[in-house]
Design a protein around this motif. Structure first.
Motif, PDB file in Angstrom:
ATOM      1  N   GLY A  87       0.960  -1.183   0.150  1.00 31.46           N
ATOM      2  CA  GLY A  87       0.174   0.141   0.026  1.00 31.46           C
ATOM      3  C   GLY A  87       0.706   1.188   0.082  1.00 31.46           C
ATOM      4  O   GLY A  87       2.221   1.082  -0.091  1.00 31.46           O
ATOM      5  N   LEU A  88       0.447   2.513   0.135  1.00 31.54           N
ATOM      6  CA  LEU A  88       1.175   3.699   0.098  1.00 31.54           C
ATOM      7  C   LEU A  88       2.197   3.680   1.279  1.00 31.54           C
ATOM      8  O   LEU A  88       3.433   3.750   0.732  1.00 31.54           O
ATOM      9  CB  LEU A  88       0.153   4.780   0.445  1.00 31.54           C
ATOM     10  CG  LEU A  88       0.259   5.973  -0.242  1.00 31.54           C
ATOM     11  CD1 LEU A  88       0.850   6.020  -1.552  1.00 31.54           C
ATOM     12  CD2 LEU A  88      -0.896   6.951  -0.196  1.00 31.54           C
ATOM     13  N   THR A  89       1.845   3.131   2.450  1.00 34.96           N
ATOM     14  CA  THR A  89       2.508   2.988   3.476  1.00 34.96           C
ATOM     15  C   THR A  89       4.055   2.263   3.177  1.00 34.96           C
ATOM     16  O   THR A  89       5.376   2.680   3.054  1.00 34.96           O
ATOM     17  CB  THR A  89       2.107   2.611   4.659  1.00 34.96           C
ATOM     18  OG1 THR A  89       1.132   3.231   5.117  1.00 34.96           O
ATOM     19  CG2 THR A  89       3.087   2.612   5.804  1.00 34.96           C
ATOM     20  N   GLU A 147       3.983  -8.212  -1.506  1.00 30.85           N
ATOM     21  CA  GLU A 147       2.439  -7.743  -1.520  1.00 30.85           C
ATOM     22  C   GLU A 147       1.326  -8.932  -1.687  1.00 30.85           C
ATOM     23  O   GLU A 147       2.010  -9.619  -2.764  1.00 30.85           O
ATOM     24  CB  GLU A 147       2.280  -6.390  -2.443  1.00 30.85           C
ATOM     25  CG  GLU A 147       0.736  -6.365  -3.018  1.00 30.85           C
ATOM     26  CD  GLU A 147      -0.099  -6.147  -1.825  1.00 30.85           C
ATOM     27  OE1 GLU A 147       0.251  -5.082  -1.039  1.00 30.85           O
ATOM     28  OE2 GLU A 147      -1.195  -6.672  -1.657  1.00 30.85           O
ATOM     29  N   ARG A 148       0.565  -9.169  -1.057  1.00 37.46           N
ATOM     30  CA  ARG A 148      -0.200 -10.563  -1.059  1.00 37.46           C
ATOM     31  C   ARG A 148      -0.992 -10.347  -2.533  1.00 37.46           C
ATOM     32  O   ARG A 148      -1.412 -11.368  -3.068  1.00 37.46           O
ATOM     33  CB  ARG A 148      -1.110 -10.467   0.083  1.00 37.46           C
ATOM     34  CG  ARG A 148      -2.241  -9.876   0.189  1.00 37.46           C
ATOM     35  CD  ARG A 148      -3.004  -9.945   1.434  1.00 37.46           C
ATOM     36  NE  ARG A 148      -3.847  -8.956   1.642  1.00 37.46           N
ATOM     37  CZ  ARG A 148      -5.331  -8.787   1.252  1.00 37.46           C
ATOM     38  NH1 ARG A 148      -5.857  -9.917   0.982  1.00 37.46           N
ATOM     39  NH2 ARG A 148      -6.135  -7.724   1.465  1.00 37.46           N
ATOM     40  N   VAL A 168      -5.756   0.205  -0.047  1.00 39.38           N
ATOM     41  CA  VAL A 168      -7.116   0.517   0.012  1.00 39.38           C
ATOM     42  C   VAL A 168      -7.162   1.777  -0.912  1.00 39.38           C
ATOM     43  O   VAL A 168      -8.215   2.153  -1.125  1.00 39.38           O
ATOM     44  CB  VAL A 168      -7.571   0.910   1.406  1.00 39.38           C
ATOM     45  CG1 VAL A 168      -7.269  -0.167   2.514  1.00 39.38           C
ATOM     46  CG2 VAL A 168      -6.263   2.139   2.010  1.00 39.38           C
ATOM     47  N   CYS A 202     -12.590   8.709  -0.972  1.00 42.45           N
ATOM     48  CA  CYS A 202     -11.606   9.615  -1.470  1.00 42.45           C
ATOM     49  C   CYS A 202     -10.504   9.785  -0.787  1.00 42.45           C
ATOM     50  O   CYS A 202     -10.348   9.959   0.449  1.00 42.45           O
ATOM     51  CB  CYS A 202     -12.513  11.234  -1.336  1.00 42.45           C
ATOM     52  SG  CYS A 202     -13.385  11.701  -0.045  1.00 42.45           S
ATOM     53  N   ALA A 253       3.207 -12.568   2.993  1.00 44.24           N
ATOM     54  CA  ALA A 253       4.372 -12.667   3.828  1.00 44.24           C
ATOM     55  C   ALA A 253       3.910 -13.219   5.318  1.00 44.24           C
ATOM     56  O   ALA A 253       2.736 -13.056   5.637  1.00 44.24           O
ATOM     57  CB  ALA A 253       4.813 -11.315   4.270  1.00 44.24           C
ATOM     58  N   ALA A 310      -4.651   8.977   8.997  1.00 39.26           N
ATOM     59  CA  ALA A 310      -4.242   9.888   8.081  1.00 39.26           C
ATOM     60  C   ALA A 310      -2.791   9.497   7.498  1.00 39.26           C
ATOM     61  O   ALA A 310      -2.018   9.333   8.354  1.00 39.26           O
ATOM     62  CB  ALA A 310      -4.119  11.261   8.586  1.00 39.26           C
ATOM     63  N   LYS A 311      -2.880   9.371   6.062  1.00 37.20           N
ATOM     64  CA  LYS A 311      -1.394   9.079   5.473  1.00 37.20           C
ATOM     65  C   LYS A 311      -0.350   9.765   5.868  1.00 37.20           C
ATOM     66  O   LYS A 311       0.749   9.630   6.005  1.00 37.20           O
ATOM     67  CB  LYS A 311      -1.570   8.690   4.084  1.00 37.20           C
ATOM     68  CG  LYS A 311      -2.233   9.915   3.228  1.00 37.20           C
ATOM     69  CD  LYS A 311      -2.331   9.192   1.801  1.00 37.20           C
ATOM     70  CE  LYS A 311      -3.111  10.294   0.841  1.00 37.20           C
ATOM     71  NZ  LYS A 311      -4.439  11.011   1.512  1.00 37.20           N
TER      72      LYS A 311
HETATM   73  C1  LIG Z   1     -12.014   4.428   1.913  1.00 37.41           C
HETATM   74  C2  LIG Z   1     -10.784   4.807   2.647  1.00 37.41           C
HETATM   75  C3  LIG Z   1     -10.546   6.292   2.642  1.00 37.41           C
HETATM   76  C4  LIG Z   1      -9.415   6.829   3.142  1.00 37.41           C
HETATM   77  N1  LIG Z   1      -9.312   8.097   3.044  1.00 37.41           N
HETATM   78  C5  LIG Z   1      -8.234   8.617   3.416  1.00 37.41           C
HETATM   79  C6  LIG Z   1      -7.881  10.087   3.295  1.00 37.41           C
HETATM   80  O1  LIG Z   1      -8.483  10.895   2.593  1.00 37.41           O
HETATM   81  N2  LIG Z   1      -6.562  10.321   3.970  1.00 37.41           N
HETATM   82  C7  LIG Z   1      -6.182   9.814   4.729  1.00 37.41           C
HETATM   83  O2  LIG Z   1      -4.906  10.308   5.040  1.00 37.41           O
HETATM   84  N3  LIG Z   1      -6.045   8.515   4.798  1.00 37.41           N
HETATM   85  C8  LIG Z   1      -7.100   7.775   4.273  1.00 37.41           C
HETATM   86  N4  LIG Z   1      -7.450   6.698   4.485  1.00 37.41           N
HETATM   87  C9  LIG Z   1      -6.682   5.807   5.529  1.00 37.41           C
HETATM   88  C10 LIG Z   1      -5.701   4.671   4.536  1.00 37.41           C
HETATM   89  O3  LIG Z   1      -5.714   3.802   5.434  1.00 37.41           O
HETATM   90  C11 LIG Z   1      -4.385   5.524   4.491  1.00 37.41           C
HETATM   91  O4  LIG Z   1      -4.319   6.840   4.075  1.00 37.41           O
HETATM   92  C12 LIG Z   1      -3.400   4.581   3.482  1.00 37.41           C
HETATM   93  O5  LIG Z   1      -3.953   4.689   2.199  1.00 37.41           O
HETATM   94  C13 LIG Z   1      -3.190   3.416   3.913  1.00 37.41           C
HETATM   95  O6  LIG Z   1      -2.232   2.839   3.299  1.00 37.41           O
HETATM   96  P1  LIG Z   1      -1.319   1.386   3.787  1.00 37.41           P
HETATM   97  O7  LIG Z   1      -0.191   1.315   3.010  1.00 37.41           O
HETATM   98  O8  LIG Z   1      -0.848   1.891   5.270  1.00 37.41           O
HETATM   99  O9  LIG Z   1      -2.394   0.575   4.205  1.00 37.41           O
HETATM  100  P2  LIG Z   1      -3.239  -0.462   2.890  1.00 37.41           P
HETATM  101  O10 LIG Z   1      -3.410   0.527   1.834  1.00 37.41           O
HETATM  102  O11 LIG Z   1      -4.172  -1.299   3.609  1.00 37.41           O
HETATM  103  O12 LIG Z   1      -1.908  -1.401   2.430  1.00 37.41           O
HETATM  104  C14 LIG Z   1      -1.433  -2.627   3.155  1.00 37.41           C
HETATM  105  C15 LIG Z   1      -1.088  -3.667   1.945  1.00 37.41           C
HETATM  106  O13 LIG Z   1      -0.671  -4.756   2.647  1.00 37.41           O
HETATM  107  C16 LIG Z   1      -1.248  -5.959   1.839  1.00 37.41           C
HETATM  108  N5  LIG Z   1      -0.938  -7.015   2.663  1.00 37.41           N
HETATM  109  C17 LIG Z   1      -1.781  -7.171   3.799  1.00 37.41           C
HETATM  110  N6  LIG Z   1      -1.245  -8.280   4.817  1.00 37.41           N
HETATM  111  C18 LIG Z   1      -0.131  -8.760   3.932  1.00 37.41           C
HETATM  112  C19 LIG Z   1       0.827  -9.957   4.142  1.00 37.41           C
HETATM  113  N7  LIG Z   1       0.807 -10.627   5.092  1.00 37.41           N
HETATM  114  N8  LIG Z   1       1.442  -9.900   3.200  1.00 37.41           N
HETATM  115  C20 LIG Z   1       2.051  -9.218   2.195  1.00 37.41           C
HETATM  116  N9  LIG Z   1       1.131  -8.328   1.927  1.00 37.41           N
HETATM  117  C21 LIG Z   1      -0.105  -7.891   2.944  1.00 37.41           C
HETATM  118  C22 LIG Z   1      -2.371  -5.448   1.582  1.00 37.41           C
HETATM  119  O14 LIG Z   1      -2.689  -6.311   0.412  1.00 37.41           O
HETATM  120  C23 LIG Z   1      -2.452  -3.855   1.118  1.00 37.41           C
HETATM  121  O15 LIG Z   1      -2.019  -3.940  -0.294  1.00 37.41           O
HETATM  122  C24 LIG Z   1      -8.662   5.953   4.194  1.00 37.41           C
HETATM  123  C25 LIG Z   1      -8.843   4.568   3.947  1.00 37.41           C
HETATM  124  C26 LIG Z   1     -10.047   4.230   3.356  1.00 37.41           C
HETATM  125  C27 LIG Z   1     -10.326   2.654   3.639  1.00 37.41           C
END
Ligand SMILES: Cc1cc2nc3c(=O)[nH]c(=O)nc-3n(C[C@H](O)[C@H](O)[C@H](O)COP(=O)(O)OP(=O)(O)OC[C@H]3O[C@@H](n4cnc5c(N)ncnc54)[C@H](O)[C@@H]3O)c2cc1C
Length: 438
Positions: free
Chosen positions: A34-36, A56-57, A64, A79, A256, A413-414
């Motif tokens: 994901g973005l993080t 990435e799974r 998300v 959004c 993973a 928040a991201k």
């Molecule tokens: C609908 C929605 C709207 C949002 N809007 C905002 C916004 O406007 N502003 C904001 O700041 N935040 C927002 N958020 C919060 C959002 O969660 C974060 O901003 C950010 O996009 C999350 O990124 P992430 O990479 O941390 O998590 P994720 O996007 O959840 O990424 C995690 C990734 O890990 C993968 N994964 C999981 N388990 C495993 C494993 N065991 N092995 C390998 N891969 C795995 C998943 O497939 C996924 O691709 C929103 C969230 C949602 C659901």
């Protein structure tokens, strides 16, 4: 620290960071694309890491924020916006070839009831009829405690909204759930603006709990936002190419396994867990916490809209099923995504969207339904979950020290996530660099 104060190019005690970074060989393994996870990979490279793997799974990056693609158009779940120029996340992505387009950030909210609404323009939280801005002291860590600070007239509709939105009592959630619920700041419409402004300036609790619509006090920080040019799918494809260009090995469709990754840990390795932490509990022999993860339904319609895009409207009335309607452009179509607290009847939903948007400038005609989906959202934590995550961090720290980087699991928040992960990553890589220098 606020995300906008963050300087990811801040100097290091060592020579690493930026073009003059000292490259080092130890592994950085990142779980979650994901973005993080993507940002962690770019930043690890920026700090000198040259042996980076990302797991990435799924077969796509983006997590998300990755929309379902249909006929070249993005069926977005909600959004996800980036900040205007200067947003550290955007800057890092731009360094790797991504392009963004600024827009006037427009939004509105309807509170109280759909028939007799309290409307707020360019305010993303509830605007409620109350006038009493006296606050009771904050007496605990739950969302119920946070809402109990407000006068009854403000508190009651907020509690009703939480029950409707997440399906549980506010006392079952941690106070920080106010952010993803968009009720972190409440505008009491009946209060004098002067009194509200004074309260916000003199009392940090009032500043945290009350908000004033942008146009009423000249607040401009969120007046602009941005979206990736060509949409999110293009952004994440660009990220994939950029990761490959800097030598990051991306393993798609690779779930993973924490036990395996922990067993393979070598001195100097860094492990970034930017994915759901739930599997880590089992791997560390800890009880898995009960995590509220309500399933939300989203419906995307083609629409005709005479008004600004992108734009979104939040429904705090706890009526109908739609809590947010988001209108955006994708590949020549204007689309509206309705995020709903539950599955609902399509005709009733269309009627509710008209009622919601009826209070704002613009003319809407809803066309055919294009896409619907139901997904859980792990965004609303209980106090138990927060405490369990702390216990998990301690256990992983005891095992790997600062070389384990948690993906800011609790943070919504991201921007704030990025600040947290980046700081932890620097600490981890400083250790690696020191080890390699020995
Ligand atoms: C609908 C929605 C709207 C949002 N809007 C905002 C916004 O406007 N502003 C904001 O700041 N935040 C927002 N958020 C919060 C959002 O969660 C974060 O901003 C950010 O996009 C999350 O990124 P992430 O990479 O941390 O998590 P994720 O996007 O959840 O990424 C995690 C990734 O890990 C993968 N994964 C999981 N388990 C495993 C494993 N065991 N092995 C390998 N891969 C795995 C998943 O497939 C996924 O691709 C929103 C969230 C949602 C659901």
């Amino acid at each position: 620290m606020r995300a906008e104060d963050h300087n990811r190019n801040a100097p290091f005690p060592t020579s690493f960071g930026g073009a003059g970074a000292t490259p080092f060989a130890a592994r950085v393994r990142i779980v979650g694309g994901g973005l993080t996870g993507i940002l962690a990979a770019f930043q690890a490279h920026h700090l000198g890491a040259r042996n980076i793997e990302l797991f990435e799974r799924l077969d796509q990056l983006g997590g998300v924020a990755q929309p379902h693609s249909q006929d070249g158009r993005e069926m977005r779940d909600g959004c996800h916006y980036f900040g205007p120029q200067g947003d550290p996340i955007r800057e890092l992505l731009e360094e790797h070839g991504a392009r963004f387009q600024d827009f006037d950030n427009r939004f509105g909210a309807v509170s109280q009831s759909l028939d007799n609404p309290a409307i707020a323009q360019d305010f993303g939280g509830p605007a409620l009829a109350g006038s009493n801005i006296e606050l009771a002291p904050l007496a605990g860590r739950t969302l119920g405690d946070r809402l109990a600070c407000y006068d009854d007239e403000l508190r009651a509709p907020l509690e009703r909204y939480v029950r409707w939105h997440v399906g549980c009592e506010p006392s079952e959630l941690h106070a920080d759930a106010a952010h993803p619920l968009a009720i972190n700041r409440v505008y009491p419409k009946g209060a004098s603006l002067d009194a509200l402004w004074q309260a916000k300036r003199s009392n940090p609790l009032a500043d945290d709990l009350f908000g004033i619509p942008r146009g009423l006090w000249g607040y401009t920080t969120n007046a602009k936002a941005s979206l990736p040019v060509g949409g999110f799918t293009a952004l994440f494809e660009q990220c994939r190419a950029a990761l490959a260009a800097i030598g990051v090995r991306v393993h798609d469709r690779k779930l993973a396994n924490p036990k395996t990754l922990l067993a393979e840990d070598a001195p100097g390795d860094t492990l970034v867990w930017a994915a759901s932490p739930i599997p880590l509990f089992k791997a560390m022999g800890l009880p898995v916490p009960r995590a509220p993860a309500p399933k939300f339904a989203t419906y995307t319609f083609e629409v005709n809209w005479k008004g600004p895009t992108p734009v979104y409207f939040h429904n705090f009335t706890a009526e109908g099923a739609c809590f947010r309607a988001y209108i955006y452009e994708s590949a020549g179509s204007t689309l509206l995504t309705a995020e709903c607290v539950t599955k609902c009847d399509e005709n009733e939903l269309v009627r509710d969207i008209y009622r919601l948007l009826d209070h704002f400038e613009g003319a809407l005609t809803i066309g055919a339904l294009q896409f619907k989906s139901i997904k859980p959202r792990w965004l609303y934590h209980s106090v138990e979950t927060i405490d369990s995550l702390e216990q998990l961090r301690r256990a992983l720290k005891a095992r790997m020290g600062d070389r384990f980087v948690a993906g800011a699991w609790e943070t919504y928040a991201k921007g704030a996530k990025f600040v947290e992960v980046e700081a932890d990553l620097r600490r981890a890589l400083e250790i690696t660099l020191a080890l390699e220098a020995i």
